[in-house]
Motif scaffolding. Structure first.
Motif, mmCIF file in Angstrom:
data_model
loop_
_atom_site.group_PDB
_atom_site.id
_atom_site.type_symbol
_atom_site.label_atom_id
_atom_site.label_comp_id
_atom_site.label_asym_id
_atom_site.label_seq_id
_atom_site.Cartn_x
_atom_site.Cartn_y
_atom_site.Cartn_z
ATOM 1 N N VAL A 359 0.834 -1.206 0.000
ATOM 2 C CA VAL A 359 0.000 0.000 0.000
ATOM 3 C C VAL A 359 0.866 1.253 0.000
ATOM 4 C CG1 VAL A 359 -1.705 1.293 1.329
ATOM 5 C CG2 VAL A 359 -1.923 -1.179 1.106
ATOM 6 N N ARG A 360 1.978 1.214 0.734
ATOM 7 C CA ARG A 360 2.828 2.407 0.836
ATOM 8 C C ARG A 360 3.661 2.627 -0.426
ATOM 9 N NH1 ARG A 360 4.011 -0.009 5.979
ATOM 10 N NH2 ARG A 360 2.854 0.994 7.655
ATOM 11 N N HIS A 361 4.294 1.551 -0.923
ATOM 12 C CA HIS A 361 5.314 1.704 -1.952
ATOM 13 C C HIS A 361 4.859 1.283 -3.350
ATOM 14 C CE1 HIS A 361 7.938 2.452 1.404
ATOM 15 N NE2 HIS A 361 7.722 1.246 1.906
ATOM 16 N N ALA A 362 3.795 0.512 -3.477
ATOM 17 C CA ALA A 362 3.303 0.084 -4.791
ATOM 18 C C ALA A 362 1.785 0.132 -4.799
ATOM 19 C CB ALA A 362 3.807 -1.313 -5.131
ATOM 20 N N SER A 387 2.789 -7.446 -8.103
ATOM 21 C CA SER A 387 3.249 -7.075 -9.433
ATOM 22 C C SER A 387 3.711 -5.620 -9.422
ATOM 23 C CB SER A 387 2.119 -7.267 -10.446
ATOM 24 O OG SER A 387 1.669 -8.611 -10.436
ATOM 25 N N PRO A 388 4.293 -5.155 -10.528
ATOM 26 C CA PRO A 388 4.673 -3.734 -10.582
ATOM 27 C C PRO A 388 3.445 -2.847 -10.431
ATOM 28 C CG PRO A 388 5.696 -4.963 -12.359
ATOM 29 C CD PRO A 388 4.703 -5.885 -11.737
ATOM 30 N N GLY A 431 8.196 -6.229 -9.608
ATOM 31 C CA GLY A 431 7.415 -6.478 -8.408
ATOM 32 C C GLY A 431 8.312 -6.793 -7.209
ATOM 33 N N PHE A 432 7.696 -7.348 -6.180
ATOM 34 C CA PHE A 432 8.419 -7.655 -4.951
ATOM 35 C C PHE A 432 7.845 -8.932 -4.361
ATOM 36 C CE2 PHE A 432 10.110 -7.160 -0.679
ATOM 37 C CZ PHE A 432 11.351 -6.577 -0.926
ATOM 38 N N ARG A 433 8.712 -9.689 -3.697
ATOM 39 C CA ARG A 433 8.302 -10.976 -3.135
ATOM 40 C C ARG A 433 8.742 -11.082 -1.685
ATOM 41 N NH1 ARG A 433 11.109 -15.854 -2.755
ATOM 42 N NH2 ARG A 433 12.830 -14.854 -3.864
ATOM 43 N N VAL A 434 7.858 -11.606 -0.853
ATOM 44 C CA VAL A 434 8.153 -11.922 0.546
ATOM 45 C C VAL A 434 7.770 -13.374 0.765
ATOM 46 C CG1 VAL A 434 7.614 -11.439 2.951
ATOM 47 C CG2 VAL A 434 7.802 -9.551 1.331
#
Length: 458
Positions: A359-362, A387-388, A431-434
């Protein structure tokens, strides 16, 4: 008690001024007589290799260009002997190579050589209509030395060098007033300007370096404080988990004599001792919790009283994230059994922090949340992939109730708490993964309630 009449009379202002004037030459000599130790060369702390070599290159260029020019000027234009011209030119120019690391020592040599050169030129044949006491090449070399000196030495040393330059010019005018043509005034003014500009640049650089160091220290302190705050939050939440089990132990120990008939007196006393110990432990934990939650109570007006969440509350969390403008797809295990409270809470907090970061960064990025259990029941896998983000638009307001505000720091601490592993990082598509692996211990075997035969045998 000291009588007023015994106190020394204050020194008149005129006397203080005269004393300061008398001490000025001594202080000047002391200041110039204590050269600084050789330290880091100019630009020595710069990371770039070519910038570190730049001062040496500049000093070499000045030395190579000024040395033959000075020899030619002294021998041909001023009519000085060729051997003496070469010796004086070398003494005036060669120390420039030393100025990169030892500027004050280089100044001593060059200043003495300039003075000797001025004395030698008094009786030169062709000095009548030329610059005296400082030839043009001496002025150029001296100003180049002043740049190096101003970037390394203290303010008092720079003032002493400037005054010594002026004193040498005044004395030269007194020695040969008919030869003087004002070059000493020009050198005196230019020296002051160069020293002032160099000292100003050095002070600005020192202030900027100290500011960067302070920012680095503040950033490290902020990271350390964030880590401690997250550990404190985890400790508060674990209290609720452990307190539940301690309360169960207390209730079971207190009610054992009433639930189980025919137990010996010694067993009843043992159950009573267990219950008393459990109550004392609960009291100690409540006192510890009061210390941990004091700051939280001051911030929010009271202690936290809501039950600790688990993965069963993830649908509600995802629903709130969707309302914030982030499309989220949730996948949970269909037949999930009861989890350990610490693992259950850690899984929820990891998803909560990951969604808060989205929510903050993407904002607006499609996100997939998956919580699965291994086939052998040995671990719980928590995966959050976004995703991006779409094209830039009006930023979405972050959820105030989502996350602890500590992001990846909190995730790592919670994974470390249960002995798991965490893998985070950007994806090739932007994108980013956790991904978190939380170990699961096998559920304890159920304890069968004692039957009549068991009760009789106890």
């Amino acid at each position: 008690m000291i009588r007023p009449s015994s106190l020394p009379a204050p020194e008149p202002a005129r006397g203080r001024v005269l004393r300061a004037v008398r001490q000025a030459p001594h202080l000047l000599a002391v200041e110039l007589g204590t050269p600084t130790e050789p330290g880091t060369p100019l630009f020595g702390s710069v990371r770039s290799a070519w910038l570190r070599r730049l001062p040496y290159l500049v000093a070499f260029v000045f030395a190579v260009s000024l040395l033959p020019t000075t020899i030619t000027l002294l021998s041909h234009d001023y009519g000085l002997d060729g051997g003496l011209s070469g010796a004086l030119a070398t003494a005036q120019v060669a120390p420039l190579l030393l100025a990169v690391t030892r500027p004050l020592q280089a100044w001593w040599v060059i200043f003495a050589a300039d003075v000797v050169c001025a004395l030698a030129l008094i009786h030169a044949d062709d000095v009548a209509d030329r610059s005296w006491p400082w030839p043009p090449t001496a002025i150029v070399g001296y100003l180049a030395l002043m740049v190096a000196l101003s970037l390394r030495e203290r303010g008092r040393t720079l003032i002493a060098v400037w005054l010594a330059t002026g004193v040498a010019g005044v004395l030269s005018e007194a020695v040969a007033p008919d030869r003087i043509n004002g070059t000493w005034v020009l050198l005196f003014v230019l020296t002051g300007v160069v020293l002032l500009m160099g000292a100003t640049l050095r002070e600005r650089g020192d202030a900027r370096r100290k500011l960067i160091e302070q920012e680095t220290i503040s950033e490290a302190e902020r990271a350390r404080r964030t880590l401690l705050e997250e550990r404190t939050r985890i400790a508060r939440e674990l209290h609720d988990v452990v307190a539940h089990h301690m309360s169960v132990i207390t209730v079971q120990a207190d009610s054992a004599p009433y639930r189980i008939s025919g137990i010996p007196r010694e067993a009843e006393e043992e159950f009573g001792s267990i219950a008393a110990t459990a109550r004392e432990s609960l009291a100690e934990m409540r006192r510890l919790l009061g210390v941990l939650r004091s700051e939280e109570a001051e911030r929010h007006g009271g202690p936290e009283k809501t039950p600790q969440p688990g993965i069963g509350m993830l649908p509600k969390l995802v629903e709130g994230t969707v309302r914030a403008g982030v499309p989220v797809e949730l996948s949970l295990p269909g037949d999930r059994g009861p989890l350990e409270p610490a693992v259950d809470l850690s899984a929820y907090r990891i998803v909560q922090e990951a969604l808060a970061n989205v929510v903050r960064h993407a904002p607006g990025a499609p996100t997939r949340v998956s919580v699965t259990t291994a086939a052998d029941g040995s671990r719980l896998t928590v995966l959050v992939v976004n995703s991006p983000p779409p094209a830039p638009s009006a930023p979405c307001a972050p959820l105030e109730t989502n996350g602890t505000g500590h992001g990846l720091v909190g995730m790592r601490e919670r994974v470390r708490l249960v002995g798991g592993s965490l893998d985070t990082g950007p994806l090739p598509d932007g994108g980013f993964r956790v991904a978190a692996q939380l170990p699961l211990s096998p559920p304890p075997a159920p304890v069968a309630s004692p039957g009549p035969k068991d009760s009789d045998s106890v």
